[in-house]
Design an enzyme around this catalytic site. Structure first.
Site, mmCIF file in Angstrom:
data_model
loop_
_atom_site.group_PDB
_atom_site.id
_atom_site.type_symbol
_atom_site.label_atom_id
_atom_site.label_comp_id
_atom_site.label_asym_id
_atom_site.label_seq_id
_atom_site.Cartn_x
_atom_site.Cartn_y
_atom_site.Cartn_z
ATOM 1 N N HIS A 1 21.462 -2.928 -2.620
ATOM 2 C CA HIS A 1 21.284 -3.132 -4.047
ATOM 3 C C HIS A 1 20.496 -1.968 -4.657
ATOM 4 O O HIS A 1 19.958 -1.113 -3.950
ATOM 5 C CB HIS A 1 20.563 -4.454 -4.300
ATOM 6 N N CYS B 1 16.945 -9.990 -6.799
ATOM 7 C CA CYS B 1 17.364 -11.194 -6.083
ATOM 8 C C CYS B 1 16.266 -11.634 -5.120
ATOM 9 O O CYS B 1 15.459 -10.832 -4.656
ATOM 10 C CB CYS B 1 18.667 -10.939 -5.329
ATOM 11 N N GLU C 1 17.615 -1.705 -6.101
ATOM 12 C CA GLU C 1 16.212 -1.578 -5.718
ATOM 13 C C GLU C 1 16.079 -0.887 -4.354
ATOM 14 O O GLU C 1 15.205 -0.037 -4.162
ATOM 15 C CB GLU C 1 15.548 -2.961 -5.665
ATOM 16 N N CYS D 1 15.802 -8.436 -2.615
ATOM 17 C CA CYS D 1 15.193 -7.241 -3.210
ATOM 18 C C CYS D 1 13.754 -7.500 -3.631
ATOM 19 O O CYS D 1 12.936 -6.574 -3.659
ATOM 20 C CB CYS D 1 16.014 -6.776 -4.412
#
Length: 334
Positions: free
Chosen positions: A53, A81, A55, A90
C-alpha cells in the site's frame, strides 16, 4: 492546516493519480512522509492489488534513503487500513516508525472498517487529523474525495462510477466529417486515451461497433503494465455482435461482456469488479443512459471553429468527480 501539509496532500494525490486504473478493485491511495520542518521525505502510491500500500511504499523509500529516522508526519489520502488482507495493516506499519502525527484526507468508505485505522493510531499515541469538508480544508479534502469517488461509490452500491465522454462539433453534432472518425484536437485524443487508461471498463453500443469498428483500447499513451484485463461492455438489445470484432477485441486484451438490458448494466459491471467505467458511444445509447440516470459525471468535448477544443463537465449529484484528477479538467466548470 499548515501549508506544508497541504503541499504534501497535493503530492500524495498526484502520485496516487498516476496509478488510477491499475489498482482496482483496490482504491488508488497516496502517502507522503514529512520531517518536523515539513520537508517531504518520500511520496508513495498504491500500484495495484496485492502490492504494498501507499504507506508501505513511502516507508520503504525513506528506509532505502536512510531518512526514516527523520519521519515525524504522515499525510495519507485515505484512512490507513487496520486489517490484514493480501498485505499487512498500514496503521501498524506507521506505528513502527517515528511518525506520530497523521493527516487523513478521507475516512475509509468501507462500512466494516471505517475509523479502525484512525482509532488504532490514536490509541497508540498518534495525533490524528481527518480533513473537514468545509472551511480551509475543503479544497484539499475535495481532491482526496475525487481520487476516491469511484471506489467509494462501488463500496456503497456494488456498482461502478460511470463517466460519459461525448465529443461534439461546433454545432452540437456527434457526427464527424466524411472520411473521418473524429473531429477533436490531438490533445483531446490524448486525454481520451488517458481516461481509458484510468478506467476499468469501456461501455459502447452495437451500433457504434457496426458503424466505426472502434478499437477502444489505450494507444496514444502508455498503458499500465500488467494490469488486469479491462471489460468491454457492448450494449445491444439483440445480443448479436460480429464474431470477428469480438475476437479482435479479446486479442486487444478486453474481457468482453454483452448487455441486452441496459438497466442491468451497473450490476453486471459491478459483479465483474469494475469500479470506474467510461461510455464511448453514439447519441442513442447516450440518450438512454441520461434518461435512466445511469451516469455520474459527463465530459463534453466541443471542437470550436478555431481548431481548439472546449471542455465542460456535468456532475449528476454533488460536486466531486474523478475527472478533476486530470490537469486540463481540474478547473473546468459545468
Amino acid at each position: 492546516m499548515p501549508a506544508a501539509i497541504a503541499h504534501a496532500f497535493r503530492a500524495a494525490v498526484d502520485e496516487a493519480a498516476r496509478h488510477v486504473g491499475a489498482t482496482a478493485p483496490n482504491p488508488p491511495v497516496g502517502c507522503a512522509l514529512l520531517d518536523d520542518a515539513g520537508t517531504i521525505l518520500a511520496v508513495g502510491g498504491h500500484h495495484r492489488a496485492g502490492t504494498p500500500h501507499a504507506e508501505i511504499q513511502a516507508i520503504n523509500q525513506c528506509r532505502e534513503r536512510g531518512l526514516l529516522d527523520r519521519a515525524r508526519k504522515a499525510v495519507v489520502t485515505l484512512e490507513p487500513c487496520n486489517h490484514t488482507g493480501r498485505t499487512g495493516p498500514c496503521s501498524q506499519a506507521l506505528l513502527a516508525t517515528p511518525v506520530r502525527d497523521v493527516w487523513i484526507g478521507v475516512r475509509d468508505p468501507n462500512p466494516h472498517v471505517e475509523g479502525g485505522g484512525a482509532d488504532h493510531l490514536r490509541q497508540h499515541g498518534c495525533g490524528v487529523h481527518v480533513l473537514r469538508p468545509i472551511g480551509p480544508q475543503a479544497e484539499i479534502q475535495s481532491m482526496c474525495r475525487s481520487l476516491l469517488a469511484p471506489f467509494a461509490h462501488f463500496m456503497r452500491t456494488g456498482q461502478p462510477w460511470i463517466t460519459v465522454k461525448q465529443a461534439l462539433d461546433a454545432t452540437g453534432s456527434m457526427l464527424p466529417p466524411a472520411g473521418r472518425t473524429t473531429f477533436t484536437a490531438a490533445a483531446s485524443l490524448d486525454l481520451a486515451h488517458r481516461l481509458r487508461r484510468a478506467t476499468d471498463a469501456v461501455i459502447t453500443a452495437g451500433g457504434t461497433i457496426r458503424a466505426d469498428r472502434p478499437g477502444l483500447n489505450v494507444r496514444r499513451v502508455a498503458d499500465h503494465p500488467g494490469r488486469a484485463p479491462r471489460v468491454l461492455a457492448i450494449c445491444t438489445r439483440t445480443g448479436e455482435v460480429d464474431a470477428a470484432y469480438l475476437q479482435a477485441a479479446r486479442a486487444r486484451g478486453f474481457a468482453v461482456q454483452v448487455c441486452t438490458d441496459i438497466a442491468a448494466l451497473p450490476d453486471m459491471l459491478g459483479m465483474a469488479g469494475v469500479t470506474w467505467a467510461m461510455v464511448e458511444a453514439g447519441p442513442r445509447l447516450l440518450a438512454e443512459i441520461e434518461a435512466r440516470g445511469l451516469w455520474h459525471d459527463w465530459l463534453a468535448i466541443t471542437a470550436r471553429p478555431d481548431g481548439a477544443d472546449q471542455y465542460s463537465i456535468r456532475v449528476r449529484e454533488g460536486d466531486v468527480t474523478p475527472l478533476r484528477l486530470f490537469p486540463e479538467l481540474a478547473a473546468v466548470k459545468e
